[in-house]
Scaffold this motif. Structure first.
Motif, PDB file in Angstrom:
ATOM      1  N   THR A 102     -28.266 -13.831  30.136  1.00  0.00           N
ATOM      2  CA  THR A 102     -27.265 -13.232  31.029  1.00  0.00           C
ATOM      3  C   THR A 102     -26.353 -14.311  31.614  1.00  0.00           C
ATOM      4  OG1 THR A 102     -28.785 -11.455  31.633  1.00  0.00           O
ATOM      5  CG2 THR A 102     -26.927 -11.840  33.100  1.00  0.00           C
ATOM      6  N   TYR A 103     -25.074 -14.029  31.558  1.00  0.00           N
ATOM      7  CA  TYR A 103     -24.084 -14.911  32.187  1.00  0.00           C
ATOM      8  C   TYR A 103     -23.486 -14.146  33.359  1.00  0.00           C
ATOM      9  CZ  TYR A 103     -20.172 -18.112  32.842  1.00  0.00           C
ATOM     10  OH  TYR A 103     -19.282 -19.016  33.384  1.00  0.00           O
ATOM     11  N   TYR A 104     -23.533 -14.746  34.546  1.00  0.00           N
ATOM     12  CA  TYR A 104     -22.991 -14.121  35.749  1.00  0.00           C
ATOM     13  C   TYR A 104     -21.537 -14.551  35.919  1.00  0.00           C
ATOM     14  CZ  TYR A 104     -27.805 -12.970  36.957  1.00  0.00           C
ATOM     15  OH  TYR A 104     -29.080 -12.478  36.943  1.00  0.00           O
ATOM     16  N   HIS A 105     -20.652 -13.582  35.851  1.00  0.00           N
ATOM     17  CA  HIS A 105     -19.221 -13.852  35.990  1.00  0.00           C
ATOM     18  C   HIS A 105     -18.713 -13.249  37.293  1.00  0.00           C
ATOM     19  CE1 HIS A 105     -14.966 -14.162  35.222  1.00  0.00           C
ATOM     20  NE2 HIS A 105     -14.823 -12.854  35.264  1.00  0.00           N
TER      21      HIS A 105
ATOM     22  N   SER B 211     -30.766 -20.970  39.738  1.00  0.00           N
ATOM     23  CA  SER B 211     -29.693 -20.674  40.693  1.00  0.00           C
ATOM     24  C   SER B 211     -30.248 -19.844  41.844  1.00  0.00           C
ATOM     25  CB  SER B 211     -28.556 -19.916  40.005  1.00  0.00           C
ATOM     26  OG  SER B 211     -29.017 -18.686  39.513  1.00  0.00           O
TER      27      SER B 211
ATOM     28  N   GLU C 242     -19.396 -19.825  40.316  1.00  0.00           N
ATOM     29  CA  GLU C 242     -19.818 -19.190  39.067  1.00  0.00           C
ATOM     30  C   GLU C 242     -20.663 -20.165  38.243  1.00  0.00           C
ATOM     31  OE1 GLU C 242     -17.527 -17.756  35.120  1.00  0.00           O
ATOM     32  OE2 GLU C 242     -17.011 -16.623  36.928  1.00  0.00           O
ATOM     33  N   LYS C 243     -20.263 -21.435  38.256  1.00  0.00           N
ATOM     34  CA  LYS C 243     -21.053 -22.457  37.552  1.00  0.00           C
ATOM     35  C   LYS C 243     -22.456 -22.549  38.146  1.00  0.00           C
ATOM     36  CE  LYS C 243     -21.124 -27.396  36.450  1.00  0.00           C
ATOM     37  NZ  LYS C 243     -20.440 -28.705  36.658  1.00  0.00           N
TER      38      LYS C 243
ATOM     39  N   GLU D 112     -22.216  -8.966  34.865  1.00  0.00           N
ATOM     40  CA  GLU D 112     -23.234  -9.598  34.039  1.00  0.00           C
ATOM     41  C   GLU D 112     -22.861  -9.434  32.566  1.00  0.00           C
ATOM     42  OE1 GLU D 112     -27.166  -8.269  35.005  1.00  0.00           O
ATOM     43  OE2 GLU D 112     -26.865  -8.520  37.168  1.00  0.00           O
TER      44      GLU D 112
ATOM     45  N   ASN E 194     -24.910 -19.872  37.137  1.00  0.00           N
ATOM     46  CA  ASN E 194     -25.403 -19.913  35.761  1.00  0.00           C
ATOM     47  C   ASN E 194     -26.218 -21.160  35.442  1.00  0.00           C
ATOM     48  OD1 ASN E 194     -24.200 -17.424  34.329  1.00  0.00           O
ATOM     49  ND2 ASN E 194     -22.471 -18.245  35.474  1.00  0.00           N
ATOM     50  N   GLU E 195     -26.515 -21.935  36.482  1.00  0.00           N
ATOM     51  CA  GLU E 195     -27.408 -23.070  36.295  1.00  0.00           C
ATOM     52  C   GLU E 195     -28.855 -22.608  36.378  1.00  0.00           C
ATOM     53  OE1 GLU E 195     -26.167 -25.680  39.388  1.00  0.00           O
ATOM     54  OE2 GLU E 195     -24.499 -26.542  38.226  1.00  0.00           O
TER      55      GLU E 195
ATOM     56  N   LYS F  79     -22.009 -22.654  29.396  1.00  0.00           N
ATOM     57  CA  LYS F  79     -22.696 -21.980  28.295  1.00  0.00           C
ATOM     58  C   LYS F  79     -21.808 -20.867  27.767  1.00  0.00           C
ATOM     59  CE  LYS F  79     -25.618 -19.077  31.324  1.00  0.00           C
ATOM     60  NZ  LYS F  79     -27.005 -18.742  31.674  1.00  0.00           N
TER      61      LYS F  79
END
Length: 484
Positions: A106-109, A81, A73-74, A99, A77-78, A138
């Motif tokens: 956008t943060y991908y979880h 990616s 997941e980290k 998302e 979100n870099e 973030k």
């Protein structure tokens, strides 16, 4: 001669195949492979050791897999990616990619399918939770930050102080929704304890405000937006420091990001307006008292029990049965009596010291007839004396002859029996679900009053065992006992 040469050639070929096989085929246990791949940051290779629908039962494997999800997941979100990573999780049937729209895009979880199967409060659970929080780079939605914070402050950081403090500091740097009074107290206890522990990120980072209406800012520097004001003698815990130095109002110092408990938020403040103070010893003592109850508690579960042998630390006549795995925990099946049953046996565990509560976790049953699944005995004069028998049917729980009708939901239950007082030759107890009393004034079976008065007795926990397994059963997961 020709035949011997043929055999010699075949032997050489066989030896070559064996050597190549041992050189290139990894015969280690899967969890060992997963551990080495995780340590080498080959995270996708860890996942590929397992089928797309598999949830392993090993705590170590579950921990590694949960940590692997956090690390991936980290990476998602870099900056820059890899798109193939997003594609991988979109195709996966076990993991779900979500998302979240945040202030920084956008943060991908990745929904973690393994974390919920870890034993709560165990070392693997804590390591996975710390990794999950520590890999956040973030902002995520406030509700998600709050959820992680509430999970973290319920855990005992002792033994993991350094990594725990880093994760807590990382989490507190993000905005979160207000938490309740009890949760705020738990958070404050953890902060004071970690600030009082050498070699943690929070050590020597407790400070009070010096001055009135001191500006709090969104970043390190006066050019950043003002996000509030604070006055002495408010308390703060500083989480990070900017490398640059400045002089403001005649004070040399650095900008620090600090958490302010009364505001329930973190912000940047100039260090010239901070005075370092020691952690509050009374609050540290409250923290230690909170977890001391856990230290003195006896916890019985069935992890490591293989079904063929009596569970560890129990004694008695054991009747083998198969263990049942549910959501990462092993359940001990206790069967009801069937027609023509040849009787029952029981296994027991001796307890030392006084006890005044017995908490037990179990799953519901479909049995029409009550199944006795837990007995509490007093041992004196070298004999066992039944004090309380706890039974369950599809509608109710029974303690001796006292009945409480359950709400009918087929969910795992966590109830506790509190031993409250003595009346002559009997104990008085009550049955509780969390903070709600279900049955009051439950009298034990008669005991020897002189033994109760003198205190020359000890408690035993016993599990009744029928000789013939059947479909009607209660699954017992865990028992806790101690002093409230």
């Amino acid at each position: 001669m020709i035949r011997s040469r043929v055999f010699f050639a075949l032997a050489l070929l066989f030896s070559f195949i064996v050597i190549v096989t041992y050189a290139f085929v990894d015969f280690r246990e899967r969890e060992d492979k997963a551990y080495d791949l995780y340590q080498s940051e080959s995270y996708l290779k860890v996942l590929k050791l397992y089928s797309d629908t598999e949830i392993p039962s090993s705590e170590l494997e579950l921990t590694i897999l949960s940590q692997t999800i956090s690390q991936l997941e980290k990476k998602l979100n870099e900056k820059g990616s890899p798109k193939d990573l997003i594609s991988f999780f979109k195709k996966s049937s076990l993991t779900k990619l979500i998302e979240w729209e945040t202030t920084r895009g956008t943060y991908y979880h990745i929904e973690d399918p393994y974390f919920s199967h870890l034993k709560k409060h165990g070392d693997g659970y804590k390591r996975a939770l710390i990794t999950k929080i520590g890999t956040l780079s973030k902002p995520i939605p406030k509700s998600e930050v709050t959820h992680l914070l509430l999970l973290l402050i319920l855990e005992d950081p002792r033994g993991m102080e350094e990594s725990f403090s880093r994760s807590l500091a990382n989490l507190l740097s993000f905005p979160f929704e207000p938490i309740g009074e009890i949760e705020s107290e738990f958070l404050l206890q953890s902060l004071h304890f970690l600030a009082n522990t050498p070699n943690t990120l929070l050590s020597h980072q407790t400070a009070t405000i010096r001055g009135k209406n001191v500006n709090l800012r969104s970043g390190p520097g006066r050019e950043n937006a003002e996000v509030g004001k604070i006055s002495e003698p408010e308390l703060s815990f500083c989480l990070e420091e900017d490398a640059g130095t400045e002089t403001i109002a005649g004070h040399n110092g650095h900008w620090k990001r600090c958490y302010f408990p009364n505001l329930q938020k973190s912000a940047w403040i100039f260090s010239g307006f901070l005075t370092e103070v020691p952690p509050n010893p009374n609050i540290v003592a409250e923290f230690e008292k909170r977890f001391k109850a856990v230290d003195n508690e006896v916890r019985i579960d069935f992890e490591g029990w293989n079904g063929n042998q009596i569970p560890s630390t129990f004694f008695g006549t054991y009747i083998p049965r198969e263990s049942v795995r549910v959501s990462g925990e092993t359940g001990f099946p206790i069967y009801g009596k069937s027609k023509g049953s040849k009787g029952t046996e029981r296994i027991c565990k001796k307890l030392s010291g006084d006890k005044n509560y017995f908490e037990f976790s179990f799953s519901p049953t479909d049995s029409e007839v009550p199944i006795s699944f837990l007995e509490l005995h007093l041992n004196y004069d070298n004999r066992e004396h039944l004090a309380y028998s706890i039974s369950l049917d599809k509608e109710s729980i029974w303690v001796n002859k006292n009945r409480y009708v359950l709400d009918g939901e087929k969910r795992r239950e966590n109830l506790s029996l509190h031993i409250e007082s003595r009346d002559g030759d009997k104990w008085n107890a009550s049955l509780w679900r969390r903070n709600t009393g279900l049955i009051q004034s439950i009298r034990s079976f008669p005991m020897d009053e002189s033994a109760l008065v003198s205190g020359r007795y000890s408690w035993e926990i016993c599990l009744p065992l029928t000789k013939e397994p059947n479909r009607e059963q209660v699954l017992l997961f865990e028992i806790r006992t101690g002093i409230h």
